[in-house]
Scaffold this motif. Structure first.
Motif, PDB file in Angstrom:
ATOM      1  N   MET A   1       0.841  -1.181   0.000  1.00 23.83           N
ATOM      2  CA  MET A   1       0.000   0.000   0.000  1.00 23.83           C
ATOM      3  C   MET A   1       0.884   1.241   0.000  1.00 23.83           C
ATOM      4  SD  MET A   1      -2.246   1.856   2.961  1.00 23.83           S
ATOM      5  CE  MET A   1      -0.804   2.032   3.916  1.00 23.83           C
ATOM      6  N   LYS A   2       0.612   2.156  -0.889  1.00 24.41           N
ATOM      7  CA  LYS A   2       1.273   3.447  -0.882  1.00 24.41           C
ATOM      8  C   LYS A   2       0.447   4.395  -0.022  1.00 24.41           C
ATOM      9  CE  LYS A   2       3.881   3.812  -5.044  1.00 24.41           C
ATOM     10  NZ  LYS A   2       4.088   4.623  -6.227  1.00 24.41           N
ATOM     11  N   ALA A   3       1.118   5.246   0.726  1.00 20.70           N
ATOM     12  CA  ALA A   3       0.418   6.178   1.608  1.00 20.70           C
ATOM     13  C   ALA A   3      -0.487   7.117   0.827  1.00 20.70           C
ATOM     14  CB  ALA A   3       1.410   6.980   2.434  1.00 20.70           C
ATOM     15  N   ASP A   4      -0.088   7.458  -0.393  1.00 17.08           N
ATOM     16  CA  ASP A   4      -0.891   8.396  -1.168  1.00 17.08           C
ATOM     17  C   ASP A   4      -1.881   7.703  -2.099  1.00 17.08           C
ATOM     18  OD1 ASP A   4       0.940   7.372  -2.936  1.00 17.08           O
ATOM     19  OD2 ASP A   4       1.641   9.315  -3.669  1.00 17.08           O
ATOM     20  N   ASP A   5      -2.102   6.412  -1.931  1.00 14.44           N
ATOM     21  CA  ASP A   5      -3.049   5.659  -2.742  1.00 14.44           C
ATOM     22  C   ASP A   5      -4.470   6.038  -2.321  1.00 14.44           C
ATOM     23  OD1 ASP A   5      -4.639   3.854  -4.076  1.00 14.44           O
ATOM     24  OD2 ASP A   5      -3.542   2.080  -3.421  1.00 14.44           O
ATOM     25  N   SER A   6      -5.135   6.847  -3.145  1.00 15.63           N
ATOM     26  CA  SER A   6      -6.471   7.336  -2.786  1.00 15.63           C
ATOM     27  C   SER A   6      -7.523   6.236  -2.823  1.00 15.63           C
ATOM     28  CB  SER A   6      -6.877   8.484  -3.706  1.00 15.63           C
ATOM     29  OG  SER A   6      -6.933   8.033  -5.051  1.00 15.63           O
ATOM     30  N   GLN A   7      -7.248   5.121  -3.469  1.00 22.08           N
ATOM     31  CA  GLN A   7      -8.207   4.029  -3.545  1.00 22.08           C
ATOM     32  C   GLN A   7      -8.172   3.132  -2.309  1.00 22.08           C
ATOM     33  OE1 GLN A   7      -7.520   2.013  -7.237  1.00 22.08           O
ATOM     34  NE2 GLN A   7      -8.430   3.665  -8.436  1.00 22.08           N
ATOM     35  N   TYR A   8      -7.068   3.186  -1.556  1.00 19.51           N
ATOM     36  CA  TYR A   8      -6.955   2.339  -0.365  1.00 19.51           C
ATOM     37  C   TYR A   8      -7.879   2.840   0.734  1.00 19.51           C
ATOM     38  CZ  TYR A   8      -5.273   0.025   3.797  1.00 19.51           C
ATOM     39  OH  TYR A   8      -5.214  -0.703   4.952  1.00 19.51           O
ATOM     40  N   GLN A   9      -8.703   1.963   1.244  1.00 16.70           N
ATOM     41  CA  GLN A   9      -9.586   2.277   2.357  1.00 16.70           C
ATOM     42  C   GLN A   9      -9.129   1.473   3.570  1.00 16.70           C
ATOM     43  OE1 GLN A   9     -12.176   4.560   2.229  1.00 16.70           O
ATOM     44  NE2 GLN A   9     -11.304   4.986   0.220  1.00 16.70           N
ATOM     45  N   GLY A  10      -8.806   2.158   4.645  1.00 19.05           N
ATOM     46  CA  GLY A  10      -8.367   1.483   5.862  1.00 19.05           C
ATOM     47  C   GLY A  10      -9.459   0.634   6.461  1.00 19.05           C
ATOM     48  N   SER A  11      -9.068  -0.260   7.330  1.00 15.77           N
ATOM     49  CA  SER A  11     -10.035  -1.160   7.972  1.00 15.77           C
ATOM     50  C   SER A  11     -10.310  -0.794   9.422  1.00 15.77           C
ATOM     51  CB  SER A  11      -9.515  -2.600   7.881  1.00 15.77           C
ATOM     52  OG  SER A  11      -8.285  -2.711   8.576  1.00 15.77           O
ATOM     53  N   GLY A  12      -9.777   0.335   9.883  1.00 15.70           N
ATOM     54  CA  GLY A  12     -10.040   0.772  11.256  1.00 15.70           C
ATOM     55  C   GLY A  12      -9.185   0.073  12.292  1.00 15.70           C
ATOM     56  N   LYS A  13      -8.082  -0.530  11.900  1.00 15.70           N
ATOM     57  CA  LYS A  13      -7.225  -1.265  12.830  1.00 15.70           C
ATOM     58  C   LYS A  13      -6.683  -0.384  13.949  1.00 15.70           C
ATOM     59  CE  LYS A  13      -5.733  -4.472   9.287  1.00 15.70           C
ATOM     60  NZ  LYS A  13      -4.676  -4.779   8.345  1.00 15.70           N
ATOM     61  N   LEU A  14      -6.580   0.924  13.706  1.00 18.12           N
ATOM     62  CA  LEU A  14      -6.031   1.840  14.711  1.00 18.12           C
ATOM     63  C   LEU A  14      -7.076   2.828  15.221  1.00 18.12           C
ATOM     64  CD1 LEU A  14      -2.565   2.513  13.052  1.00 18.12           C
ATOM     65  CD2 LEU A  14      -3.127   0.885  14.866  1.00 18.12           C
ATOM     66  N   LYS A  15      -8.341   2.514  15.033  1.00 15.43           N
ATOM     67  CA  LYS A  15      -9.413   3.388  15.502  1.00 15.43           C
ATOM     68  C   LYS A  15      -9.282   3.597  17.013  1.00 15.43           C
ATOM     69  CE  LYS A  15     -14.308   4.080  15.582  1.00 15.43           C
ATOM     70  NZ  LYS A  15     -15.537   3.946  14.883  1.00 15.43           N
ATOM     71  N   ASN A  16      -9.463   4.843  17.443  1.00 16.52           N
ATOM     72  CA  ASN A  16      -9.360   5.236  18.856  1.00 16.52           C
ATOM     73  C   ASN A  16      -7.941   5.128  19.401  1.00 16.52           C
ATOM     74  OD1 ASN A  16     -12.140   5.813  19.035  1.00 16.52           O
ATOM     75  ND2 ASN A  16     -12.566   3.644  19.354  1.00 16.52           N
ATOM     76  N   LYS A  17      -6.955   5.150  18.521  1.00 18.31           N
ATOM     77  CA  LYS A  17      -5.553   5.165  18.927  1.00 18.31           C
ATOM     78  C   LYS A  17      -4.951   6.516  18.567  1.00 18.31           C
ATOM     79  CE  LYS A  17      -5.308   0.721  19.992  1.00 18.31           C
ATOM     80  NZ  LYS A  17      -5.142   0.262  21.342  1.00 18.31           N
ATOM     81  N   VAL A  18      -3.843   6.844  19.211  1.00 12.66           N
ATOM     82  CA  VAL A  18      -3.101   8.065  18.924  1.00 12.66           C
ATOM     83  C   VAL A  18      -1.647   7.681  18.685  1.00 12.66           C
ATOM     84  CG1 VAL A  18      -2.332  10.296  19.822  1.00 12.66           C
ATOM     85  CG2 VAL A  18      -4.628   9.454  20.387  1.00 12.66           C
ATOM     86  N   ALA A  19      -1.079   8.179  17.593  1.00 14.68           N
ATOM     87  CA  ALA A  19       0.321   7.910  17.276  1.00 14.68           C
ATOM     88  C   ALA A  19       1.132   9.192  17.393  1.00 14.68           C
ATOM     89  CB  ALA A  19       0.444   7.349  15.867  1.00 14.68           C
ATOM     90  N   LEU A  20       2.236   9.134  18.123  1.00 16.86           N
ATOM     91  CA  LEU A  20       3.209  10.218  18.167  1.00 16.86           C
ATOM     92  C   LEU A  20       4.365   9.777  17.284  1.00 16.86           C
ATOM     93  CD1 LEU A  20       4.591  12.782  19.145  1.00 16.86           C
ATOM     94  CD2 LEU A  20       5.208  11.576  21.251  1.00 16.86           C
ATOM     95  N   ILE A  21       4.540  10.456  16.152  1.00 16.04           N
ATOM     96  CA  ILE A  21       5.539  10.057  15.173  1.00 16.04           C
ATOM     97  C   ILE A  21       6.603  11.137  15.091  1.00 16.04           C
ATOM     98  CG2 ILE A  21       5.960   9.424  12.771  1.00 16.04           C
ATOM     99  CD1 ILE A  21       2.995   8.568  12.637  1.00 16.04           C
ATOM    100  N   THR A  22       7.832  10.812  15.486  1.00 17.68           N
ATOM    101  CA  THR A  22       8.920  11.766  15.331  1.00 17.68           C
ATOM    102  C   THR A  22       9.465  11.643  13.913  1.00 17.68           C
ATOM    103  OG1 THR A  22      10.628  10.261  16.159  1.00 17.68           O
ATOM    104  CG2 THR A  22       9.502  11.629  17.779  1.00 17.68           C
ATOM    105  N   GLY A  23       9.845  12.773  13.340  1.00 19.33           N
ATOM    106  CA  GLY A  23      10.274  12.772  11.948  1.00 19.33           C
ATOM    107  C   GLY A  23       9.101  12.578  11.007  1.00 19.33           C
ATOM    108  N   GLY A  24       7.901  12.901  11.481  1.00 19.54           N
ATOM    109  CA  GLY A  24       6.692  12.675  10.702  1.00 19.54           C
ATOM    110  C   GLY A  24       6.392  13.741   9.673  1.00 19.54           C
ATOM    111  N   ASP A  25       7.274  14.714   9.526  1.00 20.51           N
ATOM    112  CA  ASP A  25       7.011  15.808   8.600  1.00 20.51           C
ATOM    113  C   ASP A  25       7.290  15.441   7.145  1.00 20.51           C
ATOM    114  OD1 ASP A  25       9.689  15.829   9.842  1.00 20.51           O
ATOM    115  OD2 ASP A  25      10.090  17.371   8.337  1.00 20.51           O
ATOM    116  N   SER A  26       8.089  14.405   6.896  1.00 24.18           N
ATOM    117  CA  SER A  26       8.424  14.059   5.513  1.00 24.18           C
ATOM    118  C   SER A  26       8.895  12.609   5.427  1.00 24.18           C
ATOM    119  CB  SER A  26       9.515  14.996   4.981  1.00 24.18           C
ATOM    120  OG  SER A  26      10.682  14.867   5.761  1.00 24.18           O
TER     121      SER A  26
END
Length: 112
Positions: A1-26
């Motif tokens: 799966m590419k992150a920018d794939d507009s056809q990909y629909q998530g399955s909610g595996k991370l619903k109600n979760k919060v991610a803190l991603i360092t280096g997440g700007d690029s």
């Protein structure tokens, strides 16, 4: 799966979760932020000083219908890290003012 794939629909595996991603700007961090948002996670993006890149990642996460917050600072500074975690907790809690639980948060680092 590419992150920018507009056809990909998530399955909610991370619903109600919060991610803190360092280096997440690029790069890989941005791709992970988008992928996590597609799976239902709210995302906190910690970055050093690439403000425009972080703003774009925030926009891409929010386009997936998730909350996003950008946090600028040096993860080599312990005080900044503590503040980033606190800001993530405050900004990404449910509207119901739920108390944070340890199973709600995900932490990833993509710093170079």
């Amino acid at each position: 799966m590419k992150a920018d794939d507009s056809q990909y629909q998530g399955s909610g595996k991370l619903k109600n979760k919060v991610a803190l991603i360092t280096g997440g700007d690029s790069g890989i961090g941005r791709a992970v932020a988008i992928a996590f948002a597609k799976e239902g996670a709210d995302v906190a993006i910690a970055y050093l000083n690439e403000h425009d890149d972080a703003k774009e990642t925030k926009h891409l996460v929010e386009a997936q219908g998730q909350k996003a917050v950008t946090i600028s600072g040096d993860i080599g500074d312990e005080t900044f890290c503590q503040q980033a975690i606190q800001q993530t907790v405050v900004c990404c809690l449910d509207e119901n003012n739920q108390q944070p639980t340890t199973n709600k948060f995900i932490y990833l680092s993509f710093e170079r």
